[in-house]
Motif scaffolding. Sequence first.
Motif, PDB file in Angstrom:
ATOM      1  N   ASP A 171       0.856  -1.185   0.000  1.00 26.45           N
ATOM      2  CA  ASP A 171       0.000   0.000   0.000  1.00 26.45           C
ATOM      3  C   ASP A 171       0.893   1.236   0.000  1.00 26.45           C
ATOM      4  N   GLU A 172       0.848   2.007  -1.096  1.00 26.06           N
ATOM      5  CA  GLU A 172       1.726   3.165  -1.233  1.00 26.06           C
ATOM      6  C   GLU A 172       1.308   4.320  -0.340  1.00 26.06           C
ATOM      7  N   GLU A 173       0.078   4.319   0.157  1.00 24.13           N
ATOM      8  CA  GLU A 173      -0.387   5.403   1.019  1.00 24.13           C
ATOM      9  C   GLU A 173      -0.115   5.119   2.496  1.00 24.13           C
ATOM     10  N   SER A 174      -0.380   3.898   2.926  1.00 20.04           N
ATOM     11  CA  SER A 174      -0.190   3.564   4.337  1.00 20.04           C
ATOM     12  C   SER A 174       1.183   2.963   4.629  1.00 20.04           C
ATOM     13  N   TYR A 175       1.959   2.677   3.567  1.00 16.66           N
ATOM     14  CA  TYR A 175       3.279   2.060   3.701  1.00 16.66           C
ATOM     15  C   TYR A 175       3.194   0.704   4.413  1.00 16.66           C
ATOM     16  N   GLU A 176       2.117  -0.018   4.127  1.00 17.81           N
ATOM     17  CA  GLU A 176       1.943  -1.352   4.699  1.00 17.81           C
ATOM     18  C   GLU A 176       2.186  -2.405   3.621  1.00 17.81           C
ATOM     19  N   VAL A 177       2.831  -3.488   4.035  1.00 21.33           N
ATOM     20  CA  VAL A 177       3.113  -4.601   3.135  1.00 21.33           C
ATOM     21  C   VAL A 177       2.637  -5.873   3.815  1.00 21.33           C
ATOM     22  N   GLU A 178       1.993  -6.734   3.043  1.00 19.47           N
ATOM     23  CA  GLU A 178       1.604  -8.026   3.596  1.00 19.47           C
ATOM     24  C   GLU A 178       1.615  -9.083   2.506  1.00 19.47           C
ATOM     25  N   ARG A 179       1.801 -10.313   2.933  1.00 18.96           N
ATOM     26  CA  ARG A 179       1.734 -11.426   1.999  1.00 18.96           C
ATOM     27  C   ARG A 179       0.814 -12.491   2.567  1.00 18.96           C
ATOM     28  N   GLY A 181      -1.998 -12.078   3.773  1.00 18.86           N
ATOM     29  CA  GLY A 181      -2.610 -11.575   4.998  1.00 18.86           C
ATOM     30  C   GLY A 181      -1.651 -11.409   6.153  1.00 18.86           C
ATOM     31  N   ILE A 182      -0.391 -11.776   5.970  1.00 25.37           N
ATOM     32  CA  ILE A 182       0.615 -11.657   7.037  1.00 25.37           C
ATOM     33  C   ILE A 182       1.381 -10.348   6.866  1.00 25.37           C
ATOM     34  N   PRO A 183       1.339  -9.448   7.851  1.00 24.56           N
ATOM     35  CA  PRO A 183       2.067  -8.167   7.744  1.00 24.56           C
ATOM     36  C   PRO A 183       3.572  -8.394   7.676  1.00 24.56           C
ATOM     37  N   ILE A 184       4.255  -7.559   6.889  1.00 21.06           N
ATOM     38  CA  ILE A 184       5.704  -7.636   6.739  1.00 21.06           C
ATOM     39  C   ILE A 184       6.281  -6.270   7.070  1.00 21.06           C
ATOM     40  N   LYS A 185       7.207  -6.212   8.009  1.00 17.95           N
ATOM     41  CA  LYS A 185       7.839  -4.956   8.390  1.00 17.95           C
ATOM     42  C   LYS A 185       9.092  -4.746   7.544  1.00 17.95           C
ATOM     43  N   GLU A 190      14.094  -0.736   2.079  1.00 14.46           N
ATOM     44  CA  GLU A 190      13.516  -1.998   1.611  1.00 14.46           C
ATOM     45  C   GLU A 190      12.165  -1.750   0.958  1.00 14.46           C
ATOM     46  N   PHE A 191      11.382  -0.854   1.546  1.00 10.06           N
ATOM     47  CA  PHE A 191      10.068  -0.529   0.984  1.00 10.06           C
ATOM     48  C   PHE A 191      10.221   0.105  -0.394  1.00 10.06           C
ATOM     49  N   GLU A 192      11.149   1.035  -0.539  1.00 15.13           N
ATOM     50  CA  GLU A 192      11.363   1.693  -1.832  1.00 15.13           C
ATOM     51  C   GLU A 192      11.797   0.690  -2.891  1.00 15.13           C
ATOM     52  N   LEU A 193      12.679  -0.226  -2.523  1.00 18.75           N
ATOM     53  CA  LEU A 193      13.142  -1.237  -3.477  1.00 18.75           C
ATOM     54  C   LEU A 193      12.000  -2.155  -3.884  1.00 18.75           C
ATOM     55  N   LEU A 194      11.222  -2.608  -2.904  1.00 14.06           N
ATOM     56  CA  LEU A 194      10.104  -3.491  -3.217  1.00 14.06           C
ATOM     57  C   LEU A 194       9.075  -2.764  -4.076  1.00 14.06           C
ATOM     58  N   ILE A 228      22.566  -6.982  -1.518  1.00 15.19           N
ATOM     59  CA  ILE A 228      22.317  -7.080  -0.077  1.00 15.19           C
ATOM     60  C   ILE A 228      20.849  -6.848   0.233  1.00 15.19           C
ATOM     61  N   TYR A 229      20.271  -5.803  -0.356  1.00  7.71           N
ATOM     62  CA  TYR A 229      18.876  -5.488  -0.056  1.00  7.71           C
ATOM     63  C   TYR A 229      17.906  -6.473  -0.711  1.00  7.71           C
ATOM     64  N   ILE A 230      18.285  -7.033  -1.854  1.00  7.70           N
ATOM     65  CA  ILE A 230      17.470  -8.097  -2.447  1.00  7.70           C
ATOM     66  C   ILE A 230      17.426  -9.289  -1.498  1.00  7.70           C
ATOM     67  N   SER A 231      18.567  -9.609  -0.893  1.00  5.04           N
ATOM     68  CA  SER A 231      18.596 -10.738   0.059  1.00  5.04           C
ATOM     69  C   SER A 231      17.754 -10.437   1.281  1.00  5.04           C
ATOM     70  N   TYR A 232      17.738  -9.174   1.735  1.00  6.07           N
ATOM     71  CA  TYR A 232      16.874  -8.800   2.861  1.00  6.07           C
ATOM     72  C   TYR A 232      15.401  -9.045   2.510  1.00  6.07           C
ATOM     73  N   LEU A 233      15.007  -8.598   1.316  1.00  8.82           N
ATOM     74  CA  LEU A 233      13.609  -8.766   0.896  1.00  8.82           C
ATOM     75  C   LEU A 233      13.243 -10.237   0.784  1.00  8.82           C
ATOM     76  N   ARG A 234      14.142 -11.026   0.236  1.00  7.47           N
ATOM     77  CA  ARG A 234      13.847 -12.456   0.079  1.00  7.47           C
ATOM     78  C   ARG A 234      13.609 -13.122   1.430  1.00  7.47           C
ATOM     79  N   LYS A 235      14.396 -12.754   2.424  1.00  5.41           N
ATOM     80  CA  LYS A 235      14.241 -13.355   3.749  1.00  5.41           C
ATOM     81  C   LYS A 235      12.886 -12.997   4.369  1.00  5.41           C
ATOM     82  N   LYS A 236      12.379 -11.812   4.039  1.00  4.34           N
ATOM     83  CA  LYS A 236      11.120 -11.364   4.631  1.00  4.34           C
ATOM     84  C   LYS A 236       9.897 -11.760   3.795  1.00  4.34           C
ATOM     85  N   ILE A 237      10.078 -11.938   2.499  1.00  6.49           N
ATOM     86  CA  ILE A 237       8.940 -12.172   1.596  1.00  6.49           C
ATOM     87  C   ILE A 237       8.881 -13.609   1.090  1.00  6.49           C
TER      88      ILE A 237
END
Length: 258
Positions: A171-179, A181-185, A190-194, A228-237
């Motif tokens: 969500d570009e307005e609330s800066y919330e990410v989920e997969r 239904g599971i929220p991802i911090k 990381e948000f900008e890259l994703l 490095i940041y791609i690896s961060y995203l992979r671990k979280k997503i």
Amino acid sequence: MKRVCRVTRAAGSVHAGLVTSRPAPLTRPDGSPIRAVVVDDEANLSDLLRMALQNEGWEARIAANGQEALNVIREFAPDLLVLDIMMPGLDGMELLARIRAAGNDVPVLFLTAKDAVEDRIAGISAGADDYVTKPFNLEEVVVRLRGMARRHVAAVADADPRLRVGDLTLDEESYEVERGGIPIKLTAKEFELLRYLMQNPRRVLSKAQILDQVWSYDFGGNGSVVEIYISYLRKKIDTLGEPLIHTVRGVGYTIKAS
């Protein structure tokens, strides 16, 4: 009596019934293929249109009558409909009335032998977005549908601040990410890259493009930071389901649902 359909093709533009010259495939905002349903009781015509739309890179299904179409629409959730008017049982006009009454604003193209001016007026007034009479030029119909799909995709993207790829939403307005239904911090970077990846689903982005868009080279332009940041995203997503972030060796990175 129902008029026999004749399909014409522009010289040099169609091979084996398919349009061969076309731009890059259109996709839904989440990167998945455009979905279309062709509703006509002429099996040969439906098959021809289905093949032409599949040649566009879209998913296409057919229905032989209005009642069958209602079931397909309910299950398939198409982005476009191609409807004949004169069909046994539930005809195209009645089918469109039911679709609109249910609140479904899917773009509709009438493809019919009813070619009188009053028929065209009635079709558009009933809620159709376009009206083409038989016999028709296959390439023209595909071009019209491509334009309808482009407008529909743009409208959906503008109306929803959320980016989607498979079961991943941002969500570009609330800066919330989920997969699923599971929220991802995520951190701000990381948000900008994703977000950049999800704004370009199925497109392979080079490290240079990512550095320019996400970091603006303000750190000196070291490409290893992207890895490095791609690896961060992979671990979280990607630990929450099937991998969405993919490496194209020697080229860059892309995000897509399987």
